[in-house]
Structure formats: C-alpha cells, structure tokens
Design a protein around this motif. Structure first.
Motif, PDB file in Angstrom:
ATOM      1  N   ILE A 174      48.807  -8.307  14.920  1.00 21.84           N
ATOM      2  CA  ILE A 174      48.831  -8.118  13.683  1.00 21.84           C
ATOM      3  C   ILE A 174      47.550  -9.251  12.811  1.00 21.84           C
ATOM      4  N   ASP A 175      46.922  -8.582  11.934  1.00 17.44           N
ATOM      5  CA  ASP A 175      46.000  -9.225  11.048  1.00 17.44           C
ATOM      6  C   ASP A 175      46.497 -10.010   9.833  1.00 17.44           C
ATOM      7  N   LYS A 176      47.598  -9.765   9.596  1.00 16.92           N
ATOM      8  CA  LYS A 176      47.857 -11.168   7.990  1.00 16.92           C
ATOM      9  C   LYS A 176      49.341 -10.234   8.159  1.00 16.92           C
ATOM     10  N   VAL A 177      50.051 -11.507   7.607  1.00 13.23           N
ATOM     11  CA  VAL A 177      51.635 -11.310   7.129  1.00 13.23           C
ATOM     12  C   VAL A 177      51.719 -12.250   5.825  1.00 13.23           C
ATOM     13  N   PHE A 178      53.080 -11.562   5.037  1.00  8.11           N
ATOM     14  CA  PHE A 178      53.100 -12.164   3.553  1.00  8.11           C
ATOM     15  C   PHE A 178      53.637 -11.917   2.958  1.00  8.11           C
ATOM     16  N   MET A 179      54.759 -12.325   2.215  1.00 12.33           N
ATOM     17  CA  MET A 179      55.661 -11.690   0.757  1.00 12.33           C
ATOM     18  C   MET A 179      54.847 -10.883  -0.503  1.00 12.33           C
ATOM     19  N   ARG A 180      55.441 -10.093  -0.576  1.00 13.60           N
ATOM     20  CA  ARG A 180      55.127  -9.449  -2.321  1.00 13.60           C
ATOM     21  C   ARG A 180      56.408  -8.782  -2.846  1.00 13.60           C
ATOM     22  N   GLY A 187      47.219 -10.662 -10.652  1.00 16.72           N
ATOM     23  CA  GLY A 187      46.231 -11.810 -10.210  1.00 16.72           C
ATOM     24  C   GLY A 187      45.775 -11.948  -8.845  1.00 16.72           C
ATOM     25  N   LYS A 188      46.282 -13.238  -7.911  1.00 14.58           N
ATOM     26  CA  LYS A 188      45.147 -13.250  -6.848  1.00 14.58           C
ATOM     27  C   LYS A 188      46.343 -14.521  -5.635  1.00 14.58           C
ATOM     28  N   PRO A 189      47.852 -14.021  -5.222  1.00 18.06           N
ATOM     29  CA  PRO A 189      48.499 -14.562  -4.787  1.00 18.06           C
ATOM     30  C   PRO A 189      47.923 -15.204  -3.507  1.00 18.06           C
ATOM     31  N   TYR A 190      48.784 -16.837  -3.165  1.00 18.51           N
ATOM     32  CA  TYR A 190      48.855 -16.515  -1.531  1.00 18.51           C
ATOM     33  C   TYR A 190      48.844 -15.905  -0.998  1.00 18.51           C
TER      34      TYR A 190
END
Length: 250
Positions: A174-180, A187-190
C-alpha cells in the motif's frame, strides 16, 4: 585591266579585327515554330518524369514490403515463444475486463450486501533499487511491478475509500489510502500522510482489511501472470495494426 582583276581576286582578305580579338562571328539561330516548340516542351516535361515516377513507386513498394516482412517476423517470433492467449474472465470472485487496446484491466466484485469493489491495474513498470557506492545497476537488479488502484463503494453513499498500491510478484504494498467523492477530486484535497508514516498496527489492520476482500498475495501473483499475457497481446495487436496500415493502398 585584266591584271588588276587578277590581283584583286587573288589578294588575301584581311579582317578588321586582330587575330586574338574576342570577336566571334554572329551565327543566326533559327527559332522553331509554335507547333514544334509545343512538341519539344511536352517531350521535355513528360518523357523524363515517367521513369522517375516508376522508379519512385518501385522503391516505395520495396521499402514498405521490407517493413511488413520485419513486422511479420517479429510477430512470428513472439508467437513461437508462447502462443497468444485470452485472459480468463474470472479469478475467484473477481470478474475481469481485459480492456483490449488499452494499457490497463479492470476487476470487479461484490462484497457483502452493500459493498462494491473496483480494481484497476496498469501495465508493468520498472523499479530500480537504490544504487550502492561503487556499484553498477544491471538488468538483473531491475524489478517489475504493477500499479493498482482499489476503489471501495458502499450503497447510497457518495464517498469512496481508495487505495493506491504497488503490486510485486509475491506481495501487495500500500502506497496511499484516502477518501474521495465519486465525482472526483476538485482542487488539492488533503490525502493523508505517507502510508509508512502511519502507526504500525493501523498499517497491519488496513492490510487485513484488503485481505478479507480477496486482495492478497495470491491475487498479486495472478495479476503478474495476467499482465504478462496482456502485454504480449497488446504488443502483437499493435504490430498487426501497424502492418495493416503500411499495407493499405490509396
């Protein structure tokens, strides 16, 4: 009187211009008639062009035949190494969409009563290990991996839990995990910190979260074999389309 005439006839004629003068006698040039000029111009314009065009077409045909022969040889070489195969339509509970002509494939599955999982896998990338002092990187040091994006949906919710992973032949990283949102990101969300910066126990729990849903080391091995076939099929398909274009007549 007679002697005078003889003297005049026998006398050598002299020229007004000196022997080494640049003077040259004027020669009258007879211009061709309009009909003759037309025939001559047509001959000059038409006759030499015909063999040139013929030679040009012959060279073009020979050049294109050579390209097609090289392409066919390359295709046959690939087929001799291993035959072309179709990707299997399913792996366990995942349905597979081969996406012919594209650089990625998609896997879909249902999990539980309210979850849908979509996995997009791209073609191989090359990883170069960190160089050591005084060492030289060789082909044996290079490793192939696959990029994979996992989207997990829940019914009646707009949010998506997304994992960005690197798939090695025997493991998933896993390199990245986030919500969208399903509508994308404006834009540029965190997107959260780097995965490796998370608490070790949380990292393990997220790996378990994927494991339960069938995204595990066994899937990693399958995807590497799957993308090997995909890469070969797309390469042959590309070569065939190239040959078809070269062979196309106007």
């Amino acid at each position: 009187m007679f002697l005078r005439l003889v003297s005049r006839v026998g006398r050598r004629q002299t020229s007004f211009f000196p022997p080494h003068s640049a003077y040259r006698p004027i020669t009258l040039i007879q211009h061709p008639s309009a009909h003759e000029s037309s025939i001559e111009n047509n001959y000059i314009d038409y006759v030499p062009q015909q063999p040139r065009r013929y030679v040009s077409l012959m060279r073009k045909s020979a050049f294109e035949d050579r390209i097609r022969r090289l392409i066919r040889n390359d295709i046959q070489y690939e087929l001799d190494r291993s035959p072309r195969t179709q990707l299997v339509p399913k792996f366990k509970s995942f349905a597979i969409d081969e996406r012919p002509g594209e650089q990625w494939i998609r896997l879909n599955k249902k999990f539980g009563e309210d979850e849908e999982i979509k996995v997009e896998v791209t073609m191989f990338r090359v990883s170069t290990p960190p160089a050591k002092d005084g060492s030289i990187t060789t082909e044996n040091d290079l490793e192939l991996y696959i990029s994979m994006v996992i989207d997990i949906f829940k019914d009646e919710e707009n949010d998506i839990l997304e994992f960005v992973c690197n798939v090695w032949p025997d493991s998933i990283e896993i390199d990245k995990v986030f919500m969208r949102d399903q509508d994308g990101m404006a834009g540029k969300p965190y997107l959260g910190p780097p995965f490796n910066d998370l608490d070790d126990e949380l990292q393990t729990s997220l790996y378990d979260f994927l494991e339960i849903r069938g995204i595990n080391d066994e899937l990693a091995l399958f995807l590497h074999k799957c993308m090997q076939h995909k890469s070969k099929n797309e390469y042959i398909r590309w070569m065939e389309s190239l040959e078809s274009f070269v062979a196309r007549k106007k």
